[in-house]
Each structure stands twice: as C-alpha cells, then as structure tokens.
Design an enzyme around this catalytic site. Structure first.
Site, PDB file in Angstrom:
ATOM      1  N   SER A 185      92.175  80.820 112.479  1.00 52.57           N
ATOM      2  CA  SER A 185      92.670  82.173 112.720  1.00 52.57           C
ATOM      3  C   SER A 185      93.578  82.334 113.926  1.00 52.57           C
ATOM      4  CB  SER A 185      91.488  83.145 112.822  1.00 52.57           C
ATOM      5  OG  SER A 185      90.827  83.239 111.584  1.00 52.57           O
ATOM      6  N   LYS A 204      93.626  90.081 120.800  1.00 56.26           N
ATOM      7  CA  LYS A 204      92.999  90.380 119.515  1.00 56.26           C
ATOM      8  C   LYS A 204      91.843  91.343 119.762  1.00 56.26           C
ATOM      9  CE  LYS A 204      91.031  87.885 115.517  1.00 56.26           C
ATOM     10  NZ  LYS A 204      90.675  86.539 115.017  1.00 56.26           N
ATOM     11  N   SER A 246      92.903  85.273 110.899  1.00 53.89           N
ATOM     12  CA  SER A 246      92.629  86.689 111.081  1.00 53.89           C
ATOM     13  C   SER A 246      93.337  87.331 112.271  1.00 53.89           C
ATOM     14  CB  SER A 246      91.115  86.875 111.253  1.00 53.89           C
ATOM     15  OG  SER A 246      90.632  86.174 112.409  1.00 53.89           O
TER      16      SER A 246
END
Length: 546
Positions: free
Chosen positions: A235, A136, A211
């Site tokens: 997330s 990420k 996310s």
C-alpha cells in the site's frame, strides 16, 4: 499557539468552527461544501506572491530546493504553505476533483509563521524545517482527526501523535493535511465512506492504487513536498507505482508502527511516498528509530546509517548485479505495456554498468497465497489501537466499528471476515502461514546468494493500475510483505498515451534487497533516476497562474 500544543476532540472542532467549517469533506459534499473547505478559504488570506517567490519554482520542489530558497531569502514557510493550499483548493474538490485529501490542517499558516520566526532567530530547527507533509489518514495526529476514511471515525482525535508524526514535527515538518485512502487500508483502490474515490491524476478514469492512494495523488500533484503511507500488502508501493513516485517499504523493525490504525501485527510497515529518491531518503532518516511501544523496532537498533542520503551514488549501478525475477512478469497481451517499460528499465540499468541476471523462483508461486497473517491478526491489532484513544473516542472496539456498518462494501466485508475469526493468534492456519513466511524468506535469500545478486528487480504490478470500480489485479507486493525484506518502488516509465492518459499511465519498477539493505536499494534507484529522468508531473494539475 505552539504547533505542539494539545487540542482535544472538542478543541479541534471548536478551532475549525471558528474559521468557518470543519475541513473534512466527504463523498456526499457538494461543490459549495467543497469550496467552503479550509483549503479554499485559505486563498482569501495573504497572497503567496511577493518579489522573492517569483523566482521560486514550486512544481516538483524538493526539500533541498526549499531550504536553499529559505537561505537565499526567496521564500518563507508561510509563502510556501499558501502556494500548496492554493493548489489543493484548485484541484482537490474542483477541477479534476481528485478527492485526495480528507482534512486540511486549519492551523497550517499559523504553524508556518512560527517556523518563520524560529528561522529568523536561529536557522533551521531540523531536517524538515518548514516542509509541508501529507499523512495518510491512519496516522494519529493530536490536533486533527484520524479517521481511517470512515464516517464513524469522523471526529476521532487521538490524544497523542503517532511516534513517526512526533519525529516529523520535531524535525520541523508542517503536517499540512490528512490523505484519503482505501477505508482502513482494506483494499487497493483508495475508496472510503468519508472521502469518496480518489482519482489518478494521470488518467482520471483510473484509481491511484492503494491503499495509500490519496497520498500518492496529492504528492504527484504537488499538494505538498513529502507524504506517508502504510503497507500491509503493497500500500505504499502501489500508489508510488501508479503516480510516478518513490515509495519505500522498509525492513520489519526499522520504523515504528505505533499510533497508526493497523491491519496486521506482522505485515504492517510504514514508509515515505515522495517525488524523488533523495527526499525518500530524507524522510527515512526522520521516520526510522527505536520505539519502546513497538518492540519490533528493537531489531532496527544500530541499523540506520548517519543519513541515508550519504549513500546515494549516481554511479551505483556500475558493477551492480541485479536479478530480474521472471515469474513476476506477465506473458499475455494485457501485460505488454508494463513489460515494455520494464525492458526499458533493464536496458538503462545495463547501459549504466549493471549486470542483469534473469531467473525464476518457483517457490514464490507456491507460497505467495499462503503467507498472509493479517486476517488472523486484525481483530487483536484493532482492539489494541482503539484502547489508546481514550473515553471520548467515537468508537471503542473493533466489534463496535464493524457493527456500525459504516464502511464501504469492500472494507466492510473484509472487516466482517476478520471479526468472525475467534482467537486468531492461536489458529493452526495462522501458525502454518508463519512457517510459510520463513520458507519464502529462505528461498529468496538462497537464490540471491546462489546467483550472487544484490537486489531483485520486477514491476510492482504486472498490468496498468485498474480503472475506477475494478479490483486491483496482479500486484507483486508479496515478495516484500511475505518476507519482511525491504523494497523501493520508483518511476519506471509510462504506458502509451491515450485520450484519457495524455502522457500515459505510470509504471513503477521495484527493487528488493536483504534485511536493512535500504541504503543500497535507495542508491540503485537514485542512479536509475538520475540516468533516466523518468518522472513527469500530471497534466491535470498544472501550475497555477501567479
């Protein structure tokens, strides 16, 4: 050049410029720019095909599969990386145009070559030798930008790796790419000013959760073997649920958050996002550990087993007592698809020998909206992060970032709200929320003891993941993020197929346990995975012709 050699900001841009163009493609980049990315250019290099690789099946390959292929001489690191680069080039900025990635490592093949040389000399250098990983894009990398998905951070190359990234590299991992995300992890749809909107590979009209949705879309599409996310609310687990993957939110203190763009001091956790439980366990082995720069990891000292893989048992459901928390299920028509899948999960677990205990926890309904701490902590946490970036960083303070007004509307509004809170850590409401977190921990712990249950089962989201442009509704992440207890999300099944979702939309089931019960949760999820064989890759990113 060694993988660990330091590249500063100018060095990174110069290195990438030498091969043609910076491999960061934003929302406004057109097809020509996308096809000129590093991933696309990589397909012009040496072919991945040779006699050995004809027998190697890339799609759904695990760490064990890849290491076995290395051992048998059927695959090299370079061949493996090239095949993943080819898939990224074919599907991320063209074809289904997933927009899962922000940066592709321009040195991936060079690093693979060095790992091949090391393997010929002495075998595997670590548990993740030659394994491509997608991070990420809020995990610091010393050799690539760490942007948080924000245009103002496009050139921000941190001076050092995040603690967990350094551990992955030491274990032999290849950091293949940085994934798109909900900007600065403020929200659940995986939309950013730099990377655009990530699409769900199972239904291109829907979001991939968030996310960490770029990681989810990339790993389910077989762009790499392993991925990482961060989890302030849910997330890691939301993209796992929406992409038929395994996601682990660990016990607070098990994994260091150092070197990851934060949203909260208390709620932030890191974790793996993978296609199988076994690979999640392998990643957890590498990621866990004490880090003096994140003192909360002192709580985790002595807690990890020798290997989380040692505890995986396909018969773990036999004799297990699992609670089903009924107030985490919906009761209206819009909940029917998720409820149907969850009843199938419950039935399979019962068939495998588990005792199912249904219960309601009214304290959760009372407390779930008054345990959040991130809003009051974000300003302090973000300024502490910016202070680590050094004088050449494009952004130096949270105030400067918010004033730039470069974020997407949802992320910008969230950060303006955070910035407006003065002295958040001494705010009375903030302190009240800490008391409420303890109340929720006590309520969950007492109910588990009263019912003599080992874990709690529920859907991560009461409804299917939202369409693009619709806020992410009815997620159940607070049971874990509001208590600090660990949770493992795993593929539960699929909704009824539709014209836009040819095999259905994935539905994730989640198990929550007591502190540091990750070995038990992983083993229960592993037993379900082996019994159900639920996961299927998406049809939008099929195998490439060899």
């Amino acid at each position: 050049m060694s993988e660990h050699s330091n590249l500063n900001r100018r060095g990174f841009i110069g290195a990438v410029g030498a091969v043609g163009a910076l491999s960061i493609v934003g929302e406004t980049a057109g097809p020509a720019a996308a096809q000129g990315s590093t991933a696309a250019r990589a397909t012009t290099g040496p072919s991945a095909a040779r006699s050995g690789t004809e027998d190697f099946e890339l799609i759904e390959a695990t760490v064990a599969d890849i290491h076995d292929a290395f051992r048998r001489g059927r695959l090299t690191c370079r061949e493996l990386v090239q095949q993943y680069l080819d898939r990224i080039a074919a599907y991320d900025k063209q074809g289904p145009t997933l927009k899962a990635l922000i940066t592709v490592n321009p040195r991936a093949l060079e690093i693979a070559d060095e790992l091949d040389r090391q393997y010929r000399r002495s075998g595997l250098i670590g548990a993740l030798h030659g394994i491509p990983v997608i991070l990420k894009d809020n995990y610091d990398t010393h050799d690539m930008p760490t942007t948080g998905g924000n245009t103002a951070m496009r050139t921000s190359v941190p001076p050092t790796d995040a603690f967990t990234v350094a551990k992955m590299r030491k274990a032999g991992a290849i950091i293949l790419a940085k994934a798109n995300l909900q900007e600065f992890a403020r929200g659940g749809n995986s939309l950013s000013s730099l990377g655009g909107q990530v699409l769900n590979p199972y239904d291109l009209t829907r979001t991939p959760g968030g996310s960490s949705g770029g990681t989810g879309a990339a790993i389910t599409s077989n762009f790499a073997v392993l991925g990482t996310g961060s989890d302030t609310g849910q997330s890691v687990r939301s993209p796992a649920s929406a992409n038929s993957l395994v996601g682990v939110r660990c016990t607070r203190g098990l994994i260091s958050r150092s070197g990851v763009i934060p949203a909260s001091i208390t709620q932030d956790e890191l974790g793996p996002i993978t296609r199988t439980v076994e690979d999640a366990a392998r990643m957890l082995d590498v990621m866990a550990g004490f880090d003096p720069t994140d003192p909360v990891t002192g709580y985790g000292v002595g807690r990890p087993p020798h290997s989380y893989t040692d505890h995986l048992d396909r018969h773990a459901l036999r004799g297990a007592r699992i609670g089903v928390m009924t107030n985490l299920f919906g009761t209206e028509a819009r909940h029917e698809e998720v409820n149907r899948v969850m009843e199938e999960v419950i039935s399979t677990m019962r068939t495998q020998g588990a005792t199912i205990v249904r219960f309601n926890l009214p304290e959760y309904d009372t407390l779930q909206n008054i345990v959040v701490t991130s809003t009051w902590e974000a300003h302090t946490a973000m300024d502490a992060y910016f202070a680590t970036l050094g004088p050449d960083a494009p952004v130096h303070t949270f105030d400067q970032l918010v004033a730039s007004k470069t974020a997407t509307p949802e992320a910008q509004a969230a950060m303006e709200q955070e910035l407006a809170i003065a002295d958040g850590l001494n705010n009375p409401t903030y302190k009240d929320h800490f008391v409420n977190r303890e109340k929720l921990r006590l309520a969950v712990s007492a109910k588990m003891a009263e019912l003599d249950i080992q874990a709690i089962l529920y859907p991560l989201q009461k409804v299917l993941v939202s369409p693009v442009g619709v806020p992410q509704p009815e997620r159940n992440g607070t049971l874990s993020n509001g208590t600090g207890f660990p949770a493992v999300c795993f593929p539960g099944g699929f909704s009824t197929p539709t014209s836009t979702a040819p095999i259905g939309v994935p539905v994730g089931a989640e198990l929550l346990g007591r502190e540091f019960d990750e070995p038990l949760l992983l083993s229960l999820a592993y037993a379900y995975e082996k019994a159900s064989k639920t996961r299927k890759p998406p049809r939008s990113t099929p195998p490439l012709a060899r």
